[in-house]
Design a protein around this motif. Structure first.
Motif, PDB file in Angstrom:
ATOM      1  N   ILE A   2       6.944   8.645  15.386  1.00  0.00           N
ATOM      2  CA  ILE A   2       7.679  10.157  14.804  1.00  0.00           C
ATOM      3  C   ILE A   2       8.452   9.402  13.318  1.00  0.00           C
ATOM      4  CG2 ILE A   2       7.348  12.222  14.373  1.00  0.00           C
ATOM      5  CD1 ILE A   2       6.240  12.909  17.289  1.00  0.00           C
ATOM      6  N   VAL A   3       8.242   9.643  12.698  1.00  0.00           N
ATOM      7  CA  VAL A   3       8.809  10.081  11.310  1.00  0.00           C
ATOM      8  C   VAL A   3       9.030  10.964  11.095  1.00  0.00           C
ATOM      9  CG1 VAL A   3       9.403   8.899   8.740  1.00  0.00           C
ATOM     10  CG2 VAL A   3       8.660   7.206  10.964  1.00  0.00           C
ATOM     11  N   ASP A   4       7.869  11.572  10.175  1.00  0.00           N
ATOM     12  CA  ASP A   4       7.917  13.732   9.814  1.00  0.00           C
ATOM     13  C   ASP A   4       6.461  13.792  10.388  1.00  0.00           C
ATOM     14  OD1 ASP A   4       9.177  14.386   7.565  1.00  0.00           O
ATOM     15  OD2 ASP A   4       8.179  14.629   6.080  1.00  0.00           O
ATOM     16  N   ALA A  33       1.112  -1.085   0.179  1.00  0.00           N
ATOM     17  CA  ALA A  33       0.218   0.440  -0.315  1.00  0.00           C
ATOM     18  C   ALA A  33       1.070   1.242  -0.208  1.00  0.00           C
ATOM     19  CB  ALA A  33      -0.720  -0.027   1.159  1.00  0.00           C
ATOM     20  N   PRO A  34       0.613   2.333  -0.353  1.00  0.00           N
ATOM     21  CA  PRO A  34       1.738   4.083  -0.491  1.00  0.00           C
ATOM     22  C   PRO A  34       1.490   4.309   0.432  1.00  0.00           C
ATOM     23  CG  PRO A  34      -0.731   3.990  -1.431  1.00  0.00           C
ATOM     24  CD  PRO A  34      -1.161   2.892  -1.131  1.00  0.00           C
ATOM     25  N   ILE A  35       2.390   4.651   1.408  1.00  0.00           N
ATOM     26  CA  ILE A  35       2.869   5.275   2.358  1.00  0.00           C
ATOM     27  C   ILE A  35       2.042   6.054   2.329  1.00  0.00           C
ATOM     28  CG2 ILE A  35       4.555   6.539   4.321  1.00  0.00           C
ATOM     29  CD1 ILE A  35       7.103   4.103   3.341  1.00  0.00           C
ATOM     30  N   PRO A  36       0.718   6.794   3.329  1.00  0.00           N
ATOM     31  CA  PRO A  36       0.323   7.692   3.549  1.00  0.00           C
ATOM     32  C   PRO A  36       1.202   9.206   3.725  1.00  0.00           C
ATOM     33  CG  PRO A  36       0.048   7.156   5.472  1.00  0.00           C
ATOM     34  CD  PRO A  36       1.190   6.151   4.778  1.00  0.00           C
ATOM     35  N   THR A  37       0.097  10.285   3.258  1.00  0.00           N
ATOM     36  CA  THR A  37       0.743  11.701   3.252  1.00  0.00           C
ATOM     37  C   THR A  37       0.329  12.547   4.541  1.00  0.00           C
ATOM     38  OG1 THR A  37       1.803  11.599   0.828  1.00  0.00           O
ATOM     39  CG2 THR A  37       1.682  14.046   1.951  1.00  0.00           C
ATOM     40  N   PRO A  38       1.062  13.403   5.696  1.00  0.00           N
ATOM     41  CA  PRO A  38       0.704  13.985   6.555  1.00  0.00           C
ATOM     42  C   PRO A  38      -0.194  14.869   5.811  1.00  0.00           C
ATOM     43  CG  PRO A  38       3.500  14.468   6.781  1.00  0.00           C
ATOM     44  CD  PRO A  38       2.676  12.636   5.501  1.00  0.00           C
ATOM     45  N   GLY A  39      -1.325  15.663   6.020  1.00  0.00           N
ATOM     46  CA  GLY A  39      -1.670  16.616   5.909  1.00  0.00           C
ATOM     47  C   GLY A  39      -1.099  17.754   7.015  1.00  0.00           C
ATOM     48  N   PRO A  40      -1.912  19.104   6.921  1.00  0.00           N
ATOM     49  CA  PRO A  40      -1.850  20.080   8.161  1.00  0.00           C
ATOM     50  C   PRO A  40      -1.611  19.232   9.258  1.00  0.00           C
ATOM     51  CG  PRO A  40      -2.471  20.697   6.008  1.00  0.00           C
ATOM     52  CD  PRO A  40      -2.571  19.659   6.133  1.00  0.00           C
ATOM     53  N   GLY A  41      -0.516  19.592  10.084  1.00  0.00           N
ATOM     54  CA  GLY A  41      -0.907  19.581  11.159  1.00  0.00           C
ATOM     55  C   GLY A  41      -0.863  17.971  11.979  1.00  0.00           C
ATOM     56  N   GLU A  42       0.054  17.214  10.377  1.00  0.00           N
ATOM     57  CA  GLU A  42      -0.353  15.533  11.264  1.00  0.00           C
ATOM     58  C   GLU A  42       1.142  14.978  10.929  1.00  0.00           C
ATOM     59  OE1 GLU A  42      -5.213  14.979   8.846  1.00  0.00           O
ATOM     60  OE2 GLU A  42      -2.956  14.134   7.927  1.00  0.00           O
ATOM     61  N   VAL A  43       1.491  13.869  11.581  1.00  0.00           N
ATOM     62  CA  VAL A  43       2.449  13.708  11.559  1.00  0.00           C
ATOM     63  C   VAL A  43       2.347  12.243  10.630  1.00  0.00           C
ATOM     64  CG1 VAL A  43       2.963  14.798  13.240  1.00  0.00           C
ATOM     65  CG2 VAL A  43       1.672  11.898  13.884  1.00  0.00           C
ATOM     66  N   LEU A  44       3.041  11.731  10.302  1.00  0.00           N
ATOM     67  CA  LEU A  44       3.329  10.345   9.762  1.00  0.00           C
ATOM     68  C   LEU A  44       4.758   9.753  10.619  1.00  0.00           C
ATOM     69  CD1 LEU A  44       3.634   8.166   7.497  1.00  0.00           C
ATOM     70  CD2 LEU A  44       6.076   9.357   6.908  1.00  0.00           C
ATOM     71  N   VAL A  45       3.614   8.603  11.183  1.00  0.00           N
ATOM     72  CA  VAL A  45       4.450   7.254  12.235  1.00  0.00           C
ATOM     73  C   VAL A  45       4.500   6.435  11.694  1.00  0.00           C
ATOM     74  CG1 VAL A  45       3.292   9.027  13.765  1.00  0.00           C
ATOM     75  CG2 VAL A  45       2.229   6.570  13.107  1.00  0.00           C
ATOM     76  N   LYS A  46       5.464   5.542  12.169  1.00  0.00           N
ATOM     77  CA  LYS A  46       5.834   3.751  12.018  1.00  0.00           C
ATOM     78  C   LYS A  46       5.173   2.985  12.812  1.00  0.00           C
ATOM     79  CE  LYS A  46       9.770   2.492  12.808  1.00  0.00           C
ATOM     80  NZ  LYS A  46      11.682   2.331  12.618  1.00  0.00           N
ATOM     81  N   THR A  83      10.472   9.938  18.216  1.00  0.00           N
ATOM     82  CA  THR A  83      10.082  10.166  20.116  1.00  0.00           C
ATOM     83  C   THR A  83       8.529   9.309  19.634  1.00  0.00           C
ATOM     84  OG1 THR A  83      10.063  12.351  20.223  1.00  0.00           O
ATOM     85  CG2 THR A  83       8.105  11.158  21.332  1.00  0.00           C
ATOM     86  N   ARG A  84       8.439   7.571  20.524  1.00  0.00           N
ATOM     87  CA  ARG A  84       7.350   6.740  20.315  1.00  0.00           C
ATOM     88  C   ARG A  84       5.841   7.399  21.133  1.00  0.00           C
ATOM     89  NH1 ARG A  84       7.477   1.895  24.374  1.00  0.00           N
ATOM     90  NH2 ARG A  84       8.476   3.759  25.511  1.00  0.00           N
ATOM     91  N   VAL A  85       4.798   7.140  20.401  1.00  0.00           N
ATOM     92  CA  VAL A  85       3.471   8.046  20.608  1.00  0.00           C
ATOM     93  C   VAL A  85       2.576   6.889  20.916  1.00  0.00           C
ATOM     94  CG1 VAL A  85       4.520  10.232  19.940  1.00  0.00           C
ATOM     95  CG2 VAL A  85       3.274   9.132  18.727  1.00  0.00           C
ATOM     96  N   VAL A  86       1.394   7.312  21.583  1.00  0.00           N
ATOM     97  CA  VAL A  86      -0.037   6.598  21.589  1.00  0.00           C
ATOM     98  C   VAL A  86      -0.715   8.074  21.496  1.00  0.00           C
ATOM     99  CG1 VAL A  86       0.651   4.713  22.928  1.00  0.00           C
ATOM    100  CG2 VAL A  86      -0.550   7.552  23.598  1.00  0.00           C
ATOM    101  N   SER A  87      -2.298   7.857  21.279  1.00  0.00           N
ATOM    102  CA  SER A  87      -3.322   8.469  21.023  1.00  0.00           C
ATOM    103  C   SER A  87      -4.564   8.388  20.388  1.00  0.00           C
ATOM    104  CB  SER A  87      -2.719   9.386  18.447  1.00  0.00           C
ATOM    105  OG  SER A  87      -4.003  10.087  18.324  1.00  0.00           O
ATOM    106  N   ALA A  88      -4.978   8.563  20.289  1.00  0.00           N
ATOM    107  CA  ALA A  88      -6.699   8.816  20.246  1.00  0.00           C
ATOM    108  C   ALA A  88      -6.585   8.092  19.196  1.00  0.00           C
ATOM    109  CB  ALA A  88      -7.829   9.201  20.928  1.00  0.00           C
ATOM    110  N   PRO A  89      -7.518   7.034  18.380  1.00  0.00           N
ATOM    111  CA  PRO A  89      -7.700   7.433  16.827  1.00  0.00           C
ATOM    112  C   PRO A  89      -8.386   7.860  16.160  1.00  0.00           C
ATOM    113  CG  PRO A  89      -9.476   5.645  17.838  1.00  0.00           C
ATOM    114  CD  PRO A  89      -8.452   6.489  19.104  1.00  0.00           C
TER     115      PRO A  89
END
Length: 363
Positions: free
Chosen positions: A80-82, A18-31, A95-101
């Motif tokens: 966090i990647v980008d 699948a394509p690696i997604p691109t983060p929009g404004p205020g978003e982060v790409l994470v592994k 940085t390792r993170v969690v988030s509400a989905p």
């Protein structure tokens, strides 16, 4: 650039690029480091059409495209990647993170039910909203961090129950949410806690989570067990009284329904003490029925709940970090992306697994 992901199409799971997604404004790409398999993921595969129909009729939303590719997974720990455009970059890359989905877009996205552009956690990479990120301390393993989401569901259910200090809780069903509810009840000092499940292995885990009395309902009624510990010699500790059940000499009760199959609500209304509060946390995907007269004559309060608030998510995670919620016993297995389809099969058998955590980076 592509990544590996588990893709659901029309109720079937397969491993694909699948394509690696691109983060929009205020978003982060994470592994994605770890992602728990939730009961709602199982429902999407086995009862997808019913889930879609309910969401459409109740909320007017299309939860996911039944004919398109969907990447499930919403119990997430990631790195966090980008960053996308305009992000504050409060946390360093790595940085390792969690988030509400959720993705906080003009049209919010519920992660774990999205398309290839907004994948869930059964993929090597995904997107998160910067405003929802919570850093994971070094001492917390990736798999334990993913439990913030199911524990937030449990915390919300207990909050919905509005327990008083003297209530004696009964938990019907010791799957992941029932077990998490037991842990939250124990943490908050409610008890004694009665738990019921047909599965010997899940009853054993319920004891580890903090249940005081654990029964096989084929042999012992959980409501009889409740009576054995809820008797109150002091009338000042009696639960709410009604003319039909005046002088009922027991502490108040709250029953958590954590099974989610037809007939359970009626069983609870039949067995529960008068003036009980019943919190329905089990997600039943089929039509059900019950006799209102049982609830009316007993003056039972019936409450339904789902998900959680962002504040409850953050609170649940902090309880994990502080050690107040010791819930590692919920996790019974780990798999890579290639093991996800088989894990879905195993999770249908309560004797085989309770909570399976996916490690997307391990293959």
């Amino acid at each position: 650039m592509t990544m590996q992901a588990v893709i659901m199409r029309q109720g079937k799971l397969s491993i694909a690029d699948a394509p690696i997604p691109t983060p929009g404004p205020g978003e982060v790409l994470v592994k994605t480091l770890a992602c728990g398999i939730c009961g709602s993921d199982l429902h999407c595969v086995t009862h997808g059409s019913q889930l879609l129909a309910s969401a459409r009729e109740v909320a007017g939303i299309e939860l996911f495209d039944p004919n398109g590719p969907v990447i499930l997974g919403h119990e997430i720990c990631a790195e966090i990647v980008d960053y996308g455009v305009g992000a504050r970059k409060d946390q360093k890359v790595g940085t390792r993170v969690v988030s509400a989905p959720f993705l906080l877009r003009p049209q919010p996205v519920t992660l774990g039910f999205g398309s290839l552009e907004t994948p869930g956690g059964f993929a090597e990479y995904m997107l998160l909203s910067e405003d929802l990120l919570i850093p994971v301390p070094d001492g917390i393993p990736d798999d334990i961090a993913t439990l913030a989401e199911p524990l937030a569901v449990a915390l919300h259910a207990v909050n919905r129950g509005k327990l008083g200090s003297d209530e004696v809780p009964i938990v019907i069903g010791c799957g992941p949410i029932g077990l998490a509810i037991i842990a939250v009840l124990k943490m908050r000092g409610f008890g004694p806690i009665i738990a019921a499940d047909f599965s010997p292995s899940r009853r054993a885990i319920a004891e580890k989570m903090g249940a005081d009395i654990v029964v096989d309902p084929r042999e012992t009624s959980p409501y009889d067990s409740w009576r054995s510990v809820a008797a109150a010699p002091d009338p000042a500790r009696y639960g709410r009284q009604t003319p039909m059940f005046s002088g009922f000499p027991f502490r108040p009760s709250v029953v958590f329904e954590c099974v989610g199959i037809p007939g359970i609500i009626q069983q609870i209304l039949s067995g529960a003490p008068p003036c009980s509060k019943v919190v329905v946390a089990g997600l039943c995907m089929e039509k059900d029925s019950f006799y209102p007269t049982f609830a009316i004559m007993k003056e039972i309060d019936l409450t339904f709940c789902i998900a959680f608030t962002p504040q409850e998510f953050a609170e649940a995670f902090q309880h994990i970090v502080s050690g107040r919620l010791n819930v590692g016993g919920l996790i019974t297995n780990h798999v890579g992306l290639g093991g996800v389809p088989d894990a879905f099969v195993r999770l249908a058998d309560p004797e085989r697994d309770v909570k399976v955590v996916v490690r997307p980076q391990s293959g």
